[in-house]
Motif scaffolding. Structure first.
Motif, PDB file in Angstrom:
ATOM      1  N   ASN A  74       0.833  -1.218   0.000  1.00  0.00           N
ATOM      2  CA  ASN A  74       0.000   0.000   0.000  1.00  0.00           C
ATOM      3  C   ASN A  74       0.854   1.248   0.000  1.00  0.00           C
ATOM      4  N   ALA A  75       1.884   1.233   0.868  1.00  0.00           N
ATOM      5  CA  ALA A  75       2.779   2.398   0.954  1.00  0.00           C
ATOM      6  C   ALA A  75       3.490   2.600  -0.372  1.00  0.00           C
ATOM      7  N   GLU A  76       3.939   1.488  -0.976  1.00  0.00           N
ATOM      8  CA  GLU A  76       4.644   1.575  -2.263  1.00  0.00           C
ATOM      9  C   GLU A  76       3.715   2.153  -3.339  1.00  0.00           C
ATOM     10  N   GLY A  77       2.485   1.658  -3.346  1.00  0.00           N
ATOM     11  CA  GLY A  77       1.507   2.114  -4.333  1.00  0.00           C
ATOM     12  C   GLY A  77       1.236   3.599  -4.213  1.00  0.00           C
ATOM     13  N   ILE A  78       0.976   4.044  -2.999  1.00  0.00           N
ATOM     14  CA  ILE A  78       0.629   5.452  -2.810  1.00  0.00           C
ATOM     15  C   ILE A  78       1.839   6.340  -3.128  1.00  0.00           C
ATOM     16  N   TYR A  79       3.037   5.851  -2.790  1.00  0.00           N
ATOM     17  CA  TYR A  79       4.259   6.629  -3.083  1.00  0.00           C
ATOM     18  C   TYR A  79       4.461   6.748  -4.591  1.00  0.00           C
ATOM     19  N   ILE A  80       4.383   5.618  -5.293  1.00  0.00           N
ATOM     20  CA  ILE A  80       4.634   5.625  -6.745  1.00  0.00           C
ATOM     21  C   ILE A  80       3.603   6.500  -7.473  1.00  0.00           C
ATOM     22  N   LEU A  81       2.346   6.373  -7.065  1.00  0.00           N
ATOM     23  CA  LEU A  81       1.296   7.159  -7.737  1.00  0.00           C
ATOM     24  C   LEU A  81       1.469   8.655  -7.451  1.00  0.00           C
ATOM     25  N   THR A  82       1.825   8.973  -6.202  1.00  0.00           N
ATOM     26  CA  THR A  82       2.033  10.385  -5.854  1.00  0.00           C
ATOM     27  C   THR A  82       3.206  10.954  -6.644  1.00  0.00           C
ATOM     28  N   VAL A  83       4.312  10.197  -6.650  1.00  0.00           N
ATOM     29  CA  VAL A  83       5.512  10.664  -7.360  1.00  0.00           C
ATOM     30  C   VAL A  83       5.218  10.824  -8.850  1.00  0.00           C
ATOM     31  N   SER A  84       4.507   9.864  -9.411  1.00  0.00           N
ATOM     32  CA  SER A  84       4.240   9.947 -10.857  1.00  0.00           C
ATOM     33  C   SER A  84       3.355  11.154 -11.160  1.00  0.00           C
TER      34      SER A  84
ATOM     35  N   LEU B  85      -4.487  17.764 -10.471  1.00  0.00           N
ATOM     36  CA  LEU B  85      -4.429  16.949 -11.689  1.00  0.00           C
ATOM     37  C   LEU B  85      -5.302  15.707 -11.488  1.00  0.00           C
ATOM     38  N   PRO B  86      -6.599  15.834 -11.760  1.00  0.00           N
ATOM     39  CA  PRO B  86      -7.480  14.677 -11.517  1.00  0.00           C
ATOM     40  C   PRO B  86      -7.298  13.584 -12.557  1.00  0.00           C
ATOM     41  N   GLU B  87      -8.016  12.502 -12.324  1.00  0.00           N
ATOM     42  CA  GLU B  87      -7.875  11.348 -13.223  1.00  0.00           C
ATOM     43  C   GLU B  87      -8.813  11.407 -14.430  1.00  0.00           C
ATOM     44  N   ASN B  88      -9.750  12.356 -14.384  1.00  0.00           N
ATOM     45  CA  ASN B  88     -10.663  12.498 -15.535  1.00  0.00           C
ATOM     46  C   ASN B  88     -10.883  13.979 -15.823  1.00  0.00           C
ATOM     47  N   LYS B  89     -11.702  14.253 -16.809  1.00  0.00           N
ATOM     48  CA  LYS B  89     -11.896  15.654 -17.239  1.00  0.00           C
ATOM     49  C   LYS B  89     -12.427  16.536 -16.109  1.00  0.00           C
ATOM     50  N   ASP B  90     -13.289  15.991 -15.287  1.00  0.00           N
ATOM     51  CA  ASP B  90     -13.826  16.623 -14.083  1.00  0.00           C
ATOM     52  C   ASP B  90     -14.118  18.119 -14.268  1.00  0.00           C
ATOM     53  N   TYR B  91     -15.122  18.405 -15.083  1.00  0.00           N
ATOM     54  CA  TYR B  91     -15.442  19.814 -15.369  1.00  0.00           C
ATOM     55  C   TYR B  91     -15.954  20.547 -14.138  1.00  0.00           C
ATOM     56  N   TYR B 191      -4.910  13.395 -15.729  1.00  0.00           N
ATOM     57  CA  TYR B 191      -3.862  12.378 -15.822  1.00  0.00           C
ATOM     58  C   TYR B 191      -4.389  11.038 -15.315  1.00  0.00           C
ATOM     59  N   ILE B 192      -4.451  10.074 -16.203  1.00  0.00           N
ATOM     60  CA  ILE B 192      -4.904   8.739 -15.799  1.00  0.00           C
ATOM     61  C   ILE B 192      -3.726   8.021 -15.153  1.00  0.00           C
ATOM     62  N   LEU B 193      -3.924   7.635 -13.906  1.00  0.00           N
ATOM     63  CA  LEU B 193      -2.818   7.021 -13.148  1.00  0.00           C
ATOM     64  C   LEU B 193      -2.405   5.676 -13.752  1.00  0.00           C
ATOM     65  N   PRO B 194      -1.114   5.335 -13.646  1.00  0.00           N
ATOM     66  CA  PRO B 194      -0.685   4.044 -14.202  1.00  0.00           C
ATOM     67  C   PRO B 194      -1.379   2.883 -13.483  1.00  0.00           C
ATOM     68  N   GLY B 195      -1.726   1.861 -14.238  1.00  0.00           N
ATOM     69  CA  GLY B 195      -2.459   0.735 -13.671  1.00  0.00           C
ATOM     70  C   GLY B 195      -1.603  -0.274 -12.953  1.00  0.00           C
ATOM     71  N   THR B 196      -0.309  -0.269 -13.243  1.00  0.00           N
ATOM     72  CA  THR B 196       0.584  -1.240 -12.594  1.00  0.00           C
ATOM     73  C   THR B 196       1.698  -0.510 -11.849  1.00  0.00           C
ATOM     74  N   LEU B 197       2.242  -1.192 -10.864  1.00  0.00           N
ATOM     75  CA  LEU B 197       3.288  -0.577 -10.041  1.00  0.00           C
ATOM     76  C   LEU B 197       4.690  -1.009 -10.466  1.00  0.00           C
ATOM     77  N   GLY B 198       4.799  -1.922 -11.358  1.00  0.00           N
ATOM     78  CA  GLY B 198       6.123  -2.430 -11.744  1.00  0.00           C
ATOM     79  C   GLY B 198       6.476  -3.641 -10.912  1.00  0.00           C
ATOM     80  N   SER B 199       7.611  -4.274 -11.250  1.00  0.00           N
ATOM     81  CA  SER B 199       7.991  -5.503 -10.557  1.00  0.00           C
ATOM     82  C   SER B 199       8.457  -5.196  -9.140  1.00  0.00           C
TER      83      SER B 199
END
Lengths: 185, 244
Positions: A74-84, B85-91, B191-199
């Motif tokens: 959870n911490a990793e997720g919130i950090y990565i999303l915030t940073v991005s 910077l929301p995830e959708n147009k959010d007028y 800005y649509i947030l990335p769906g994956t966090l990476g390995s």
């Protein structure tokens, strides 16, 4: 009593030179290969025994670390999303122009007899201003101010076009120029 | 009897050659069956050992970073940054931002025009901002006020008060009074947030100095209204035990 003679010595047959050579080389070759095999085999066993425990402990360490990192998902997720998101905000903000310094410099060109009726700053940072001067003297004053701004390197590439004299002895003109990048920062 | 004798004499004559060949054969068989797998295993241990050491170093670093991470801080900044910077147009938030800017800067917003485009999730109508993963919404705002008011307005826009907007074109109409009629054209973003966090072994991204300054600025903003949670313990909820 008659004596019989028995020949017990085996008759030596003539050997081929290849066989003679093999008789000399093959034992040496097989001994050397056996020796190398033994050395390499023992070395590999010693190396594996010595490093296998370290290898296994590294694997165990990785498993433990991965478990701990997964627990903090959870911490990793919130950090990565915030940073991005912050990085994106930073990138987008870099493209933001601050017009206010430029606009105040343009408005400084006005005087009692000179009105800048319209200013347009386009995407390529080119400025076009529409000027109304009440008299030739005011127009001259405006031109002097423009030249001063050019000398101070605030504006460059100044071009005037379409000077029209109206019925009230006033002048209408359009001036375009490039502002210094420092005015847009 | 004679054949046996010949056979033995033959063996006797070539015993060195036969023994040597036998040893050689055994060495070859053992090499393929035992030495090569062993060497292969040793090589694997060596090669993977180096990778594992690097991985341990990386994971240790990531683990310590995550352990020392202030979760609540980043959670708050994440929620606060969604206002910018929301995830959708959010007028709705765009309109809210203009209301806020008008109130705080003292200028009058005469007209706002933003192209929301197709309201459905048709990606063909979306256009990304150059060099970023954010999408653009073209906007145009007409404001009236003095130069000081306009300065305040632009300062508020660049200080992340509400939705992030950038302006790249401006037209100022000056009607011989102190009041300027300004039309600003630019873009708002989502800005649509990335769906994956990476390995799991991917390192945590780091912020540069300018980005860290933005993070601190965002942290100073207040949390969005709908995310403020109510502390239920402080509310009176009646008797806990029905029989008392």
């Amino acid at each position: 009593m008659a004596k019989h003679s028995v020949n017990l010595v085996i008759k030596k047959e003539n050997e081929l030179p290849v066989v003679k050579k093999l008789r000399l080389l093959l034992p040496i070759f097989s001994a050397v290969s056996l020796f190398i095999f033994v050395i390499l085999f023992l070395s590999s066993i010693i190396y594996i025994n010595k490093n296998n425990s370290e290898y296994n402990s590294l694997r165990l360490q990785i498993d433990n670390l991965e478990k701990r990192i997964s627990a903090n998902k959870n911490a990793e997720g919130i950090y990565i999303l915030t940073v991005s998101r912050v990085k994106t905000i930073d990138q987008l903000s870099n493209g933001n122009k601050k017009f206010i310094s430029l606009l105040s410099e343009i408005l400084k060109l006005q005087s009692s007899g000179v009105l800048i009726s319209q200013t347009n700053i386009d995407k390529k940072n080119s400025v076009t201003v529409s000027v109304t001067a009440s008299s030739a003297a005011s127009l001259d004053e405006f031109a002097t101010k423009l030249l001063n701004a050019d000398a101070a390197k605030l504006f460059s590439d100044i071009k005037t076009s379409g000077i029209v004299r109206d019925k009230n002895a006033g002048y209408l003109l359009s001036v375009s120029f490039k502002p210094s990048t420092s005015l847009l920062e | 009897m004679k054949t046996k004798f010949d056979y033995l004499s033959y063996l006797h004559q070539y015993e060195i050659l036969i023994a040597s060949s036998g040893v050689l054969m055994i060495v070859i068989v053992l090499t393929f069956n035992m030495l090569l797998p062993n060497l292969n295993h040793a090589n694997q241990i060596y090669a993977q050992g180096q990778d594992l050491k690097k991985k341990v170093e990386l994971l240790t670093q990531k683990d310590s970073s995550l352990t020392s991470l202030n979760y609540q801080f980043y959670k708050d900044v994440f929620l606060k940054s969604s206002q910018i910077l929301p995830e959708n147009k959010d007028y709705v938030s765009l309109i809210g931002t203009f209301d806020l800017l008008e109130k705080q800067s003292g200028i009058t917003i005469v007209r706002t025009d933003f192209q929301l485009g197709v309201v459905s999730t048709s990606s063909a109508t979306l256009q990304r901002a150059a060099g970023t993963a954010a999408f653009m919404i073209p906007i145009s705002v007409e404001v009236m006020g003095n130069l000081e008011g306009l300065r305040k307005f632009l300062d508020l826009v660049s200080n992340y008060n509400g939705r992030l907007m950038t302006f790249d074109e401006v037209t100022v109409n000056n009607k011989q009074s102190d009041t300027l009629d300004v039309v600003l054209s630019g873009r708002a973003f989502f800005y649509i947030l990335p769906g994956t966090l990476g390995s799991i072994d991917s390192p945590l991204p780091k912020l540069e100095k300018s980005q860290d300054a933005i993070l601190q600025k965002i942290n100073l903003l207040s949390l969005p209204q709908d995310t403020v949670t109510v502390d239920l313990d402080k509310n009176s909820i009646g008797k806990k035990n029905l029989f008392q």
